[in-house]
Every structure is written in structure tokens, then in C-alpha cells.
Design an enzyme around this catalytic site. Sequence first.
Site, PDB file in Angstrom:
ATOM      1  N   CYS A  65       0.833  -1.199   0.000  1.00  0.00           N
ATOM      2  CA  CYS A  65       0.000   0.000   0.000  1.00  0.00           C
ATOM      3  C   CYS A  65       0.875   1.260   0.000  1.00  0.00           C
ATOM      4  CB  CYS A  65      -0.983  -0.066   1.173  1.00  0.00           C
ATOM      5  SG  CYS A  65      -2.384   1.043   0.985  1.00  0.00           S
ATOM      6  N   HIS A  98      -3.520  -5.725   0.971  1.00  0.00           N
ATOM      7  CA  HIS A  98      -2.940  -5.966   2.293  1.00  0.00           C
ATOM      8  C   HIS A  98      -2.977  -7.449   2.682  1.00  0.00           C
ATOM      9  CE1 HIS A  98      -2.512  -1.787   3.653  1.00  0.00           C
ATOM     10  NE2 HIS A  98      -3.597  -1.537   2.951  1.00  0.00           N
ATOM     11  N   GLU A 140      -1.315  -8.849   4.889  1.00  0.00           N
ATOM     12  CA  GLU A 140      -1.153  -8.962   6.353  1.00  0.00           C
ATOM     13  C   GLU A 140      -2.491  -8.921   7.080  1.00  0.00           C
ATOM     14  OE1 GLU A 140      -0.588  -6.319   4.576  1.00  0.00           O
ATOM     15  OE2 GLU A 140      -0.846  -4.441   5.681  1.00  0.00           O
TER      16      GLU A 140
END
Lengths: 221, 79
Positions: free
Chosen positions: A86, A196, A198
Site C-alpha cells: 500500500c 494488504h 497482512e
Amino acid sequence: MKTAVIVFPGSNRDRDMFHALELISGTRPESVWHTEATLPDVDLVVVPGGFSYGDYLRSGAIAARSPILKDLVAKANSGVSVLGVCNGFQILTEAGLLPGALMRNAGLTFVCREVMMETVNTATRFSKKFEKGQVWRCPVAHHDGNYFADAETLKQVEDNGQVVFRYANGTNPNGSINDIAGVMNAKGNVLGMMPHPENLVEPLHGGLDGRTLFESVLDAA
Amino acid sequence: MKARVIVTLKNGVLDPQGKAIEGALGGLGFGDVGSVRQGKVFDVELTGSDEAAAKAELEQMCEKLLANTVIENYAIEIA
């Protein structure tokens, strides 16, 4: 596998990244403030998401001129793995570590939702545990994720297999050229991506699709 | 010395913000707007007095920070 996460003023996904790295590597990542001169000796450096410097000037532009970037560029040139997610992707393009640029989303709105990703190159350290063509879920949250590269750069990037992930099934959320969601440098040790991974690494997140990326890059073999 | 730096998107780079402004101008009744491209202006005050040196320095500022030359052009004006 030793890892480090660089933190800038305005980073806000750094803890999510910390959590994912610790969960999957079993080792606590080092946190590095952007004013430091050198990074610790690690195998993977992550530039996390957020809104460094409030996206002033251009997203990632000011952070890309932070003191720590000098050593990040040196480490990247020496072959250390670097992952930018990002805002981290925006910072890596602004720093010249990745080709192209990230512009305002084509629809002009901030997009916060889930997209589908296709892994189009599995012969990379970041994607070796995916099946070729594997389609997986991943959240996005950004305003400036519209990947752009001029025709000549785009041809190079495509011909060299530097596109690792594309938005799949018509879920391109931002108008990125060729549906590019994640792109590497020519050497293959620096990856930037808008989504993302994560944020999809444990059951409470609602899925585990993001794990494969970390399992790939954190696997020393 | 006062200088003005104008940063614009390169030709061929899509400008969704310019497009939105173009649409809004049309909506306000400005029927003869062909297209709009959005850019940035920086007013920079410099302490030196050597114009050539200032221009060279401003060029470096543009290359290193003010513009992203992947997508943007810049022009420098010294007042």
C-alpha cells in the site's frame, strides 16, 4: 528469518505487519524509525501501509526521502528482500526501487473492500508457494492505487515477468493498467503491492489467503 | 529571489481529477470546455541572487522531490 518494519510518521499498518510477520516467522520483527541511518541485518525489510506525511505532495513522496531510505536502497541493491504494501508500494516507486507510479484511483474515491488476486508469476521469492494462476482474496484500502507505467516501461515489466499479482475476476478497484496489483523490480528482490496480505492471515481476519505470500518470502529454502 | 515551479502531468497520463473537474465545469454550464488537466504550483523563495545558480538548484529540487518525472513534467519561472 529475520525481518524489520520501517515506521514513518503516519504509518498505520505497521502493527498489522508486525503481527503477520511474527505469527508466520515465529520471530519478532525489528521496528525501525525512519530517521535511523541504518537498518539491522535482516533477510526481509517491509515498508508498511498508512498515510506517511499525510500523503502530502504525492503519496509516499516525502517518506521516500527519509534518512533510512539510503540504507534501504543499498540493502535492496545488495539483494535483501524488500516488500512494500500500500503506502509502502507508493514509497518504493517514489524512491525509484520499483518501476511506474501510483496515481489517484480512476473512480476518484477511497476504496476499502476485498478484491480477488491472481498470482501470475510463481517463480519469485514472494510467490513461490502459490499455484500458478491461483486466485485468492485480499483486502484493499487506498485512494492512490492506480498503477501507471509508460508504454516502454510496461512492456519491460510484462516481458520480464515482473508482474506477480493481478486483480482478477473484474475486481480491479482503482483502474491500474493491465490490472497490475503487485510488481517486482527486474532483479526480483523488491515487491510492491496495493492489497494488504497482512490483514488476512488468521481465522479472526475472516480468512488465511494472505499467509501464502508470507510463507513464500519467509521460507529460507 | 522568487521562483515559481509548475508541475503538470505528462501527455498520455490519465488524470481522473482533471476529468472530474471537466465534468463539473460542464455541469455548471461551461459548454465549451474541451478538457482540463490538474497540476501543482510551488512558490519558492530563494536567498541567493544568482539567477543561473537558482535555476540549476530548482531543477535539482524538481528532479529529486517536487515532481515525479515518471508521470510529471515541470517548468521553472524566476520572477
